[in-house]
Design an enzyme around this catalytic site. Structure first.
Site, PDB file in Angstrom:
ATOM      1  N   TYR A 176     -74.288 -71.688  22.133  1.00 25.99           N
ATOM      2  CA  TYR A 176     -73.172 -71.232  23.210  1.00 25.99           C
ATOM      3  C   TYR A 176     -73.861 -69.857  23.231  1.00 25.99           C
ATOM      4  O   TYR A 176     -73.752 -69.047  22.300  1.00 25.99           O
ATOM      5  CB  TYR A 176     -71.923 -71.266  22.805  1.00 25.99           C
ATOM      6  N   ASP A 198     -80.147 -65.067  19.656  1.00 17.83           N
ATOM      7  CA  ASP A 198     -78.893 -64.583  20.187  1.00 17.83           C
ATOM      8  C   ASP A 198     -78.151 -64.212  18.966  1.00 17.83           C
ATOM      9  O   ASP A 198     -77.632 -65.297  18.163  1.00 17.83           O
ATOM     10  CB  ASP A 198     -77.997 -65.515  21.034  1.00 17.83           C
ATOM     11  N   LYS A 253     -70.107 -58.062  20.327  1.00 19.38           N
ATOM     12  CA  LYS A 253     -69.087 -58.212  19.334  1.00 19.38           C
ATOM     13  C   LYS A 253     -69.179 -56.717  18.288  1.00 19.38           C
ATOM     14  O   LYS A 253     -68.732 -55.881  18.745  1.00 19.38           O
ATOM     15  CB  LYS A 253     -69.120 -59.360  18.566  1.00 19.38           C
TER      16      LYS A 253
HETATM   17  N1  HOZ Z   1     -66.948 -66.702  22.832  1.00 20.84           N
HETATM   18  C1  HOZ Z   1     -65.801 -67.010  21.922  1.00 20.84           C
HETATM   19  C2  HOZ Z   1     -66.038 -68.120  21.297  1.00 20.84           C
HETATM   20  N2  HOZ Z   1     -67.205 -68.331  20.648  1.00 20.84           N
HETATM   21  C3  HOZ Z   1     -64.569 -66.783  22.495  1.00 20.84           C
HETATM   22  C4  HOZ Z   1     -64.149 -65.484  22.994  1.00 20.84           C
HETATM   23  C5  HOZ Z   1     -62.563 -65.271  23.384  1.00 20.84           C
HETATM   24  O1  HOZ Z   1     -61.773 -66.178  23.485  1.00 20.84           O
HETATM   25  O2  HOZ Z   1     -61.971 -64.225  23.183  1.00 20.84           O
END
Ligand code: HOZ
Length: 426
Positions: A144, A239, A267
């Site tokens: 992802y 990534d 992040k």
């Molecule tokens: N992209 C996040 C999970 N791998 C989720 C981000 C969120 O829902 O805050």
């Protein structure tokens, strides 16, 4: 444990926001039940709208590596906000932040800040197409990389939860230009690159997969990707939105000694504020506007409050012993969880990396999306609810990582292990 207020908020939210959430991974669709609404946090703990206190292993899906509301980070953000929250013009903070990222991440000589991990991967793909003049990309099943059209094919995280193979609304030409290989299977990559010779711009991979649950690369896998992409003139994109500044200060690339062409970050670099970044050699980055013809822009890119919080976070992480402590904590928790399951005869495996882990209910190793899917997800749902009822908040999905912070204490781990013992799936 009353959740009356959360239940009411969720009811209200569903009338106003799709599914009541602003990101599908936050909904509890795959585990059942209604999501808890949070109102405050400190260190390893969060409090929900009903004032229930929980040990948090989501940590905002990674950014809160120092724990919630770390005073140094909060102060840096407040001080910066007092000076102005956005200028739409360059600031010294961006230079300071860029210097830290360039010094830390082996593959990055020049870096561009954006506002999310999705923007970082989206821009990295555009950069790869611009550099190579090719259009196809190769990704892995269960990888992802945010919600860019070309990457919403066979994606992990929220899509895997809901059994969505490829998002509706993705232009079919984009989906057709995305090739999907199997993680930890170098042969599957070789076959696709051979069959699409001269057409693939980039291979994008989470060097430590975090969105099919945690899956670490098998020995030789990342090296194999480096060799194959070089041989085929394909740009290798790591990534590291999850693994960057988490598994080590220099990210997974510094741990495994494999240097990609382009790296995506997010992040942790924002210290809890919205930030993403992509970087590469000065030569590759010279294609990015205003130096070159690849356009990419953003009003809030390099936002000063986010930069200040990110700088404060990185400076804390750069202190001696931080990652040794985080690894030791992760091992203590992971080994403890394995021990509880072993004693109770529940078949489970725990995959881990520094500050990351996932529990899978299976007797088999989990090495890719197929083996991650072939686990007892009903058992995970039962386990998840048991843990929340026992005061421990986990990602509400089998296909996400648990995130630890340096604020998690031995007492937190002991309490978590007690919760595990009380939450065994039947
Ligand atoms: N992209 C996040 C999970 N791998 C989720 C981000 C969120 O829902 O805050």
């Amino acid at each position: 444990m009353s959740r009356a207020k959360s239940a009411q908020l969720f009811k209200d939210a569903q009338a106003l926001i799709p599914g009541g959430v602003n990101s599908p991974a936050r909904a509890w669709r795959s585990v059942g039940g209604d999501p808890i609404f949070f109102k405050k946090a400190s260190g390893s703990r969060v409090w929900d709208a009903d004032d229930n206190e929980l040990i948090d292993y989501v940590c905002s899906w990674g950014p809160m590596i120092l724990g919630h509301t770390n005073p140094i980070v909060i102060e840096a953000a407040i001080d910066s906000a007092r000076m102005g929250t956005s200028f739409g013009a360059p600031t010294e903070l961006e230079v300071e932040m860029a210097r830290r990222v360039v010094d830390a991440v082996p593959s990055i000589e020049v870096v561009r800040f954006v506002s999310s991990g999705t923007e970082a991967t989206m821009s990295a793909l555009r950069l790869a197409r611009a550099k190579t003049g090719r259009n196809k990309i190769l990704k892995f099943d269960g990888g992802y990389h945010g919600h860019e059209d070309a990457l919403l094919v066979a994606a992990g995280s929220g899509l895997a939860n809901q059994g969505i193979a490829s998002s509706a609304g993705v232009h079919p030409d984009y989906a057709a230009a995305t090739l999907v290989a199997d993680y930890n299977n170098i042969e599957s990559v070789r076959v696709l690159l051979e069959a699409n010779k001269g057409e693939v711009a980039a291979l994008i991979v989470e060097p430590i997969a975090g969105n099919m649950g945690v899956v670490t690369p098998e020995p030789g896998f990342l090296e194999g990707l480096r060799d194959l992409t070089t041989e085929h003139g394909v740009l290798l994109i790591f990534d590291e939105v999850i693994s960057g500044f988490r598994v080590a200060f220099g990210g997974a690339q510094s741990v495994y000694g494999v240097t990609p062409d382009i790296t995506c970050l997010g992040k942790i670099v924002g210290g809890g504020f919205p930030v993403g970044a992509y970087g590469a050699s000065a030569e590759i980055m010279s294609i990015v506007a205003p130096l070159g013809p690849m356009y990419q822009a953003g009003t809030l890119s390099g936002n000063p409050v986010a930069m200040a919080a990110g700088i404060a976070t990185l400076d804390e992480l750069a202190k001696p012993g931080v990652y040794e402590g985080l690894q030791a904590n992760t091992d203590k928790l992971a080994d403890g969880v394995i021990d509880v399951f072993r004693k109770s005869g529940v078949p489970a495996v725990v995959n881990r990396a520094c500050g990351l882990m996932t529990v899978f209910f299976t007797s088999n190793s989990v090495t890719d999306m197929t083996s991650a899917s072939d686990t007892d997800r009903e058992a995970f749902g039962m386990f998840f609810h048991g843990m929340v009822d026992n005061g421990v908040y986990l990602p509400p999905s089998q296909f996400e990582a648990w995130f630890m912070s340096i604020a998690h204490t031995d007492a937190d781990i002991a309490q978590t292990l007690e919760a595990v013992a009380n939450s065994l799936p039947s």
